[in-house]
Write a protein that holds these residues in place. Structure first.
Motif, mmCIF file in Angstrom:
data_model
loop_
_atom_site.group_PDB
_atom_site.id
_atom_site.type_symbol
_atom_site.label_atom_id
_atom_site.label_comp_id
_atom_site.label_asym_id
_atom_site.label_seq_id
_atom_site.Cartn_x
_atom_site.Cartn_y
_atom_site.Cartn_z
ATOM 1 N N UNK A 74 0.837 -1.216 0.000
ATOM 2 C CA UNK A 74 0.000 0.000 0.000
ATOM 3 C C UNK A 74 0.865 1.257 0.000
ATOM 4 N N UNK A 75 1.948 1.204 0.777
ATOM 5 C CA UNK A 75 2.834 2.372 0.856
ATOM 6 C C UNK A 75 3.425 2.682 -0.525
ATOM 7 N N UNK A 76 3.902 1.646 -1.185
ATOM 8 C CA UNK A 76 4.541 1.867 -2.496
ATOM 9 C C UNK A 76 3.523 2.360 -3.526
ATOM 10 N N UNK A 77 2.338 1.756 -3.534
ATOM 11 C CA UNK A 77 1.316 2.196 -4.496
ATOM 12 C C UNK A 77 0.937 3.649 -4.221
ATOM 13 N N UNK A 78 0.829 4.003 -2.936
ATOM 14 C CA UNK A 78 0.506 5.393 -2.567
ATOM 15 C C UNK A 78 1.581 6.361 -3.050
ATOM 16 N N UNK A 79 2.819 5.863 -3.063
ATOM 17 C CA UNK A 79 3.936 6.704 -3.530
ATOM 18 C C UNK A 79 3.979 6.796 -5.058
ATOM 19 N N UNK A 80 3.054 6.119 -5.725
ATOM 20 C CA UNK A 80 2.996 6.180 -7.196
ATOM 21 C C UNK A 80 3.850 5.119 -7.876
ATOM 22 N N UNK B 39 -8.196 5.761 -9.682
ATOM 23 C CA UNK B 39 -9.193 4.942 -8.981
ATOM 24 C C UNK B 39 -8.634 4.452 -7.661
ATOM 25 N N UNK B 40 -9.495 4.303 -6.652
ATOM 26 C CA UNK B 40 -8.990 3.728 -5.396
ATOM 27 C C UNK B 40 -8.623 2.260 -5.583
ATOM 28 N N UNK B 41 -7.704 1.795 -4.777
ATOM 29 C CA UNK B 41 -7.304 0.386 -4.820
ATOM 30 C C UNK B 41 -8.479 -0.470 -4.333
ATOM 31 N N UNK B 42 -8.751 -1.565 -5.053
ATOM 32 C CA UNK B 42 -9.876 -2.428 -4.657
ATOM 33 C C UNK B 42 -9.471 -3.475 -3.631
#
Ligand code: ADP
Ligand code: 2DT
Length: 212
Positions: free
Chosen positions: A84-90, A205-208
């Motif tokens: 989640x952290x990495x995805x949030x960081x793009x 889009x938000x992560x599912x």
């Protein structure tokens, strides 16, 4: 509000379909095009849980079948904060096997249903794209001998393939089937196109949540 996250991209398929080769090439191509991308793989054998799994696969220990299934799932859950952290960081995450391998392999054992096998992974970060590298077992066999790890027999792999086919009927998951019998370059080109589309579609889009 603008919201740009990285995409969660998974490659699945039977042994020797080319998952690892293609994950590496994809990460490299994305990085070359200036996008932040990283590879992950499951099982992640570097953690304490991963080491138990690794010993099991190498047949150095024996674990009860339900128990090892839950350990494979726990090995994904322990990575969720980092994912989640990495995805949030793009950062785009390219993942070599995920919960689908978990279900396909355990449910290939006698006495396991697909439904039971899915439960521990319900609610995991849902991949934006799951590419299934489709390869006939006979062609896979020409890519080299099976190793000595658990599950590395053609009989078991054929059942695994059937379980993947059942899982791919679930339209809540964004499955794309790729003909993996072609050259590395041809397969890579298809994967790149599918990824580009998915990266652009998912960044706002938000992560599912998987199977929820
Ligand atoms: P997997 O991760 O699915 O088990 P690998 O990427 O490790 O598969 O590839 C298995 C073997 O097949 C490796 O020796 C690899 O170099 C080879 N290979 C991968 N993709 C292809 C391809 N498209 N054509 C021929 N050989 C391939
Ligand atoms: P590789 O490390 O060579 O990919 O092999 N497996 C994998 C499971 O049984 N359950 C799972 O949840 C996952 C992710 C597939 C790993 C082996 O472990 C199997 C092959």
């Amino acid at each position: 509000m603008s919201y740009r996250r990285g995409a969660l991209i998974v490659l699945e398929g039977v042994d020797k379909a080319g998952k690892t080769t293609q994950c590496k090439q994809l990460v490299h191509a994305l990085q070359q095009s200036g996008r932040p991308a990283e590879m992950m793989r499951f099982p992640d054998r570097t953690t304490q849980i991963g080491q138990l799994i690794s010993c099991y696969l190498e047949k150095k220990n024996n674990l009860e079948d339900h128990t090892v299934h839950l350990l494979f799932s726990a090995n994904r859950w322990e990575m969720v904060p980092l994912i989640k952290k990495k995805l949030d960081q793009g950062i785009i995450l390219v993942v070599d096997r995920y919960a689908f391998s978990g279900v396909a392999f355990t449910s290939a054992k006698p006495g396991f249903t697909l439904e039971w096998c899915k439960q521990p992974d319900v609610g995991l970060p849902k991949p934006d794209l799951v590419m299934f590298l489709q390869l006939n077992p006979n062609v896979a066999a020409e890519r080299g001998e099976f190793g000595t790890e658990r599950y590395e027999t053609s009989v078991f792999q054929r059942t695994v393939q059937q379980r993947f086919e059942q899982l791919m009927k679930d339209t809540s998951v964004n499955w794309k089937v790729i003909d993996a019998a072609r050259s590395i370059e041809e397969v890579h080109n298809d994967i790149k196109v599918l990824c580009e589309n998915s990266i652009n579609a998912s960044e706002n889009l938000p992560l599912g949540e998987l199977w929820k």
